[in-house]
Design a protein around this motif. Structure first.
Motif, PDB file in Angstrom:
ATOM      1  N   THR A   1       6.672 -58.777  19.134  1.00 51.89           N
ATOM      2  CA  THR A   1       6.861 -58.115  17.845  1.00 51.89           C
ATOM      3  C   THR A   1       6.276 -59.009  16.755  1.00 51.89           C
ATOM      4  N   TYR A   2       6.563 -58.671  15.504  1.00 48.59           N
ATOM      5  CA  TYR A   2       6.014 -59.410  14.367  1.00 48.59           C
ATOM      6  C   TYR A   2       6.473 -60.868  14.430  1.00 48.59           C
ATOM      7  N   GLN A   3       5.524 -61.783  14.483  1.00 51.90           N
ATOM      8  CA  GLN A   3       5.861 -63.190  14.725  1.00 51.90           C
ATOM      9  C   GLN A   3       6.665 -63.840  13.606  1.00 51.90           C
TER      10      GLN A   3
ATOM     11  N   ALA B   1      -1.207 -58.358  -4.400  1.00 58.15           N
ATOM     12  CA  ALA B   1      -0.102 -58.521  -5.361  1.00 58.15           C
ATOM     13  C   ALA B   1       1.101 -59.265  -4.789  1.00 58.15           C
ATOM     14  N   ARG B   2       1.271 -59.272  -3.455  1.00 60.27           N
ATOM     15  CA  ARG B   2       2.451 -59.857  -2.801  1.00 60.27           C
ATOM     16  C   ARG B   2       3.739 -59.223  -3.332  1.00 60.27           C
ATOM     17  N   LEU B   3       4.025 -58.052  -2.833  1.00 56.62           N
ATOM     18  CA  LEU B   3       5.191 -57.311  -3.295  1.00 56.62           C
ATOM     19  C   LEU B   3       5.810 -56.555  -2.117  1.00 56.62           C
TER      20      LEU B   3
ATOM     21  N   ARG C   1      10.278 -52.724   3.322  1.00 57.71           N
ATOM     22  CA  ARG C   1       8.996 -52.045   3.088  1.00 57.71           C
ATOM     23  C   ARG C   1       8.070 -53.004   2.332  1.00 57.71           C
ATOM     24  N   THR C   2       6.794 -52.667   2.296  1.00 60.11           N
ATOM     25  CA  THR C   2       5.852 -53.543   1.600  1.00 60.11           C
ATOM     26  C   THR C   2       4.803 -52.740   0.838  1.00 60.11           C
ATOM     27  N   PHE C   3       4.251 -53.341  -0.208  1.00 63.58           N
ATOM     28  CA  PHE C   3       3.110 -52.766  -0.927  1.00 63.58           C
ATOM     29  C   PHE C   3       1.790 -53.236  -0.303  1.00 63.58           C
ATOM     30  N   SER C   4       1.875 -54.112   0.708  1.00 68.44           N
ATOM     31  CA  SER C   4       0.660 -54.765   1.217  1.00 68.44           C
ATOM     32  C   SER C   4      -0.222 -53.862   2.060  1.00 68.44           C
ATOM     33  N   LYS C   5       0.337 -52.830   2.665  1.00 59.93           N
ATOM     34  CA  LYS C   5      -0.433 -52.067   3.638  1.00 59.93           C
ATOM     35  C   LYS C   5      -0.884 -50.742   3.013  1.00 59.93           C
ATOM     36  N   THR C   6      -0.065 -49.699   3.153  1.00 59.13           N
ATOM     37  CA  THR C   6      -0.502 -48.383   2.658  1.00 59.13           C
ATOM     38  C   THR C   6      -0.727 -48.341   1.154  1.00 59.13           C
TER      39      THR C   6
ATOM     40  N   VAL D   1      15.543 -53.236   9.788  1.00 54.16           N
ATOM     41  CA  VAL D   1      14.457 -52.438  10.357  1.00 54.16           C
ATOM     42  C   VAL D   1      13.240 -52.665   9.453  1.00 54.16           C
ATOM     43  N   ASP D   2      12.259 -53.374  10.001  1.00 53.43           N
ATOM     44  CA  ASP D   2      11.041 -53.691   9.254  1.00 53.43           C
ATOM     45  C   ASP D   2      10.118 -52.476   9.338  1.00 53.43           C
ATOM     46  N   GLU D   3       9.969 -51.798   8.219  1.00 57.85           N
ATOM     47  CA  GLU D   3       9.136 -50.578   8.182  1.00 57.85           C
ATOM     48  C   GLU D   3       7.885 -50.801   7.329  1.00 57.85           C
ATOM     49  N   ALA D   4       7.162 -51.866   7.623  1.00 58.10           N
ATOM     50  CA  ALA D   4       5.942 -52.162   6.867  1.00 58.10           C
ATOM     51  C   ALA D   4       4.919 -51.027   6.982  1.00 58.10           C
ATOM     52  N   TYR D   5       5.001 -50.268   8.097  1.00 58.26           N
ATOM     53  CA  TYR D   5       4.026 -49.185   8.333  1.00 58.26           C
ATOM     54  C   TYR D   5       4.695 -47.816   8.275  1.00 58.26           C
ATOM     55  N   ALA D   6       5.773 -47.722   7.501  1.00 61.66           N
ATOM     56  CA  ALA D   6       6.606 -46.515   7.480  1.00 61.66           C
ATOM     57  C   ALA D   6       5.820 -45.243   7.226  1.00 61.66           C
TER      58      ALA D   6
ATOM     59  N   ASN E   1       8.496 -61.322  -3.344  1.00 61.29           N
ATOM     60  CA  ASN E   1       7.057 -61.589  -3.227  1.00 61.29           C
ATOM     61  C   ASN E   1       6.572 -61.307  -1.812  1.00 61.29           C
ATOM     62  N   GLY E   2       6.314 -60.049  -1.552  1.00 59.69           N
ATOM     63  CA  GLY E   2       5.939 -59.639  -0.201  1.00 59.69           C
ATOM     64  C   GLY E   2       7.192 -59.396   0.619  1.00 59.69           C
ATOM     65  N   SER E   3       7.076 -58.541   1.641  1.00 57.39           N
ATOM     66  CA  SER E   3       8.283 -58.317   2.438  1.00 57.39           C
ATOM     67  C   SER E   3       8.621 -59.567   3.245  1.00 57.39           C
ATOM     68  N   ASN E   4       7.670 -60.467   3.424  1.00 58.54           N
ATOM     69  CA  ASN E   4       8.020 -61.731   4.075  1.00 58.54           C
ATOM     70  C   ASN E   4       9.082 -62.499   3.292  1.00 58.54           C
ATOM     71  N   GLU E   5       8.978 -62.475   1.959  1.00 61.27           N
ATOM     72  CA  GLU E   5      10.009 -63.151   1.170  1.00 61.27           C
ATOM     73  C   GLU E   5      11.326 -62.379   1.208  1.00 61.27           C
TER      74      GLU E   5
ATOM     75  N   ASN F   1       6.095 -50.858  15.444  1.00 62.74           N
ATOM     76  CA  ASN F   1       6.116 -52.272  15.792  1.00 62.74           C
ATOM     77  C   ASN F   1       4.711 -52.886  15.702  1.00 62.74           C
ATOM     78  N   ASN F   2       4.633 -53.992  15.006  1.00 60.88           N
ATOM     79  CA  ASN F   2       3.410 -54.787  14.932  1.00 60.88           C
ATOM     80  C   ASN F   2       3.563 -55.943  15.924  1.00 60.88           C
ATOM     81  N   PRO F   3       2.649 -56.182  16.846  1.00 57.70           N
ATOM     82  CA  PRO F   3       1.276 -55.662  16.932  1.00 57.70           C
ATOM     83  C   PRO F   3       1.076 -54.538  17.943  1.00 57.70           C
TER      84      PRO F   3
HETATM   85  C1  LIG Z   1       2.184 -56.856   7.239  1.00 58.06           C
HETATM   86  C2  LIG Z   1       3.609 -56.883   7.636  1.00 58.06           C
HETATM   87  C3  LIG Z   1       4.574 -57.272   6.723  1.00 58.06           C
HETATM   88  C4  LIG Z   1       4.121 -57.499   5.341  1.00 58.06           C
HETATM   89  O1  LIG Z   1       4.345 -58.607   4.768  1.00 58.06           O
HETATM   90  P1  LIG Z   1       4.085 -58.804   3.205  1.00 58.06           P
HETATM   91  O2  LIG Z   1       4.716 -60.111   3.034  1.00 58.06           O
HETATM   92  O3  LIG Z   1       4.786 -57.685   2.493  1.00 58.06           O
HETATM   93  O4  LIG Z   1       2.619 -58.765   2.989  1.00 58.06           O
HETATM   94  C5  LIG Z   1       5.897 -57.266   7.091  1.00 58.06           C
HETATM   95  N1  LIG Z   1       6.256 -56.868   8.329  1.00 58.06           N
HETATM   96  C6  LIG Z   1       5.355 -56.459   9.231  1.00 58.06           C
HETATM   97  C7  LIG Z   1       5.794 -55.982  10.558  1.00 58.06           C
HETATM   98  C8  LIG Z   1       3.998 -56.475   8.908  1.00 58.06           C
HETATM   99  O5  LIG Z   1       3.099 -56.098   9.807  1.00 58.06           O
END
Ligand SMILES: *Cc1c(COP(=O)(O)O)cnc(C)c1O
Length: 368
Positions: A109-111, A220-222, A209-214, A183-188, A83-87, A158-160
């Motif tokens: 980096t991503y908190q 959907a949280r995937l 990877r995540t469905f949340s961005k691109t 390797v967190d590639e949320a913005y791959a 459920n989201g790449s956070n999970e 890297n976010n942010p």
């Molecule tokens: C937005 C983001 C996520 C995405 O998280 P979801 O739980 O998939 O919405 C993960 N990692 C980074 C670095 C992000 O910026």
């Protein structure tokens, strides 16, 4: 009623802070500004009617894992979905960190990497990036040597801060890390390179990877992980049974059919990002380059304030507040370690970006 005390190690913590303010222009959470295609919504609506709602979903999420695996030319046994790449990240941390183990990040980096690691009971070791936010080979090697982390996070782009990690440092981190490297590639899709080629049965590398961005699917949280099969098996131990509902599984499968739509959206966002960068570079700001769908910037001086007085008086916070008053919400990163006075704006639609540019120009020239 007396409150019952929470775990000692949670006492100093607070929840995730990203205010959801209802304003017209929301450029604070890096979602895609583009909606999924109408055909996607129609197909999904039809699929909802075919779900057997009285039954538990497919616990192995075979169709979705198969579709993701086909896209990346790997086996479904190399794919973990959550459920989201956070999970996804939480599952990795539950399986490989925890009490008595350490987790390494390179700040800023991503908190959520540190946050979830602490919740999982691990000791977090925060290495530091160079002043320009690139990774330092020496610092990475120092952290690995001194702390022997069981999980090491890289974030590319890297976010942010916005740039992809140096591919040579990704490679050397993978060679030297004693534990798992995520390797967190949320913005791959914005990045010139990926770490996917390092994933194999003999490596300890996982790419999230995540469905949340691109993919325009934040609602959907995937999210998913590409990793060696032994790691997927370990993650299945910590995942709750049936954690991925039937609706989400089918939404993911259908979304992947619209790859060309997603790719066009990425190109549009990149064009808008470059336009925003040009505009912002003509303002009294420090603007960092970006290989993602957001831009990190720092107001240098506000009209009416002497140059440099910005930091003490909180130029970042002031500009954030003025933007909000103009109906534009961006991310306030000014209290984060290493990001004094910094704000992050998500690339939106061209109309939203115009509103942001105009509001920013105003915010920088307004006097108190
Ligand atoms: C937005 C983001 C996520 C995405 O998280 P979801 O739980 O998939 O919405 C993960 N990692 C980074 C670095 C992000 O910026």
């Amino acid at each position: 009623m007396n409150r019952y005390p929470k775990r000692d190690d949670l006492r100093a913590m607070s929840g995730y802070h990203s205010p959801q303010v209802s304003v017209k222009v929301r450029l604070n959470t890096n979602e895609s500004p583009i909606e999924p295609p109408a055909e996607f919504v129609r197909e999904l609506a039809a699929a909802v009617g075919a779900i057997r709602w009285n039954r538990y979903p497919d616990r192995a999420a075979r169709d979705l894992r198969g579709a993701i695996a086909a896209m990346h030319h790997v086996s479904p046994d190399n794919v973990f979905v959550a459920n989201g790449s956070n999970e996804v990240l939480q599952s990795v941390l539950l399986a490989y960190s925890g009490a008595g183990r350490s987790v390494a990040t390179f700040e800023p980096t991503y908190q959520l990497h540190s946050h979830i690691a602490r919740i999982a009971g691990a000791t977090v070791v925060n290495g530091q990036r160079n002043a320009d936010f690139t990774l330092s080979e020496d610092e990475v090697q120092r952290v690995l040597r001194e702390h022997q982390p069981s999980v090491t996070f890289l974030c590319s782009p890297n976010n942010p801060t916005g740039m992809a990690e140096d591919p040579d440092i990704i490679a050397s981190t993978i060679r030297s890390a004693p534990g798992v490297v995520v390797v967190d590639e949320a913005y791959a899709q914005f990045s010139p390179h990926t770490a996917l080629q390092y994933v194999n049965e003999d490596s300890r590398v996982a790419v999230s990877r995540t469905f949340s961005k691109t993919w325009s699917m934040a609602a959907a949280r995937l999210g998913y992980l590409i990793a060696p099969t032994w790691m997927i098996e370990d993650l299945e131990i910590v995942a709750l049974p049936y954690h991925l509902d039937a609706l989400k599984q089918v939404a993911g499968v259908i979304a992947l059919k619209y790859l060309p739509h997603m790719e066009r959206g990425v190109a549009e966002v990149v064009a808008e990002r470059e336009r925003m960068l040009r505009e912002m570079r003509s303002m009294p700001l420090t603007v960092w380059p970006s290989q993602a769908n957001f831009i990190l910037f720092r107001p240098e001086a506000l009209a009416g304030n002497a140059p440099g007085s910005g930091s003490a008086s909180g130029a970042g916070r002031t500009v954030w507040q003025r933007l909000l008053e103009s109906g534009v919400l961006v991310r306030d990163c000014s209290s984060w370690d290493g990001l004094a006075n910094c704000l992050r704006v998500t690339v939106g639609t061209s109309t939203e970006n115009d509103a942001f540019i105009a509001a920013l120009r105003n915010a920088l020239s307004a006097r108190d």
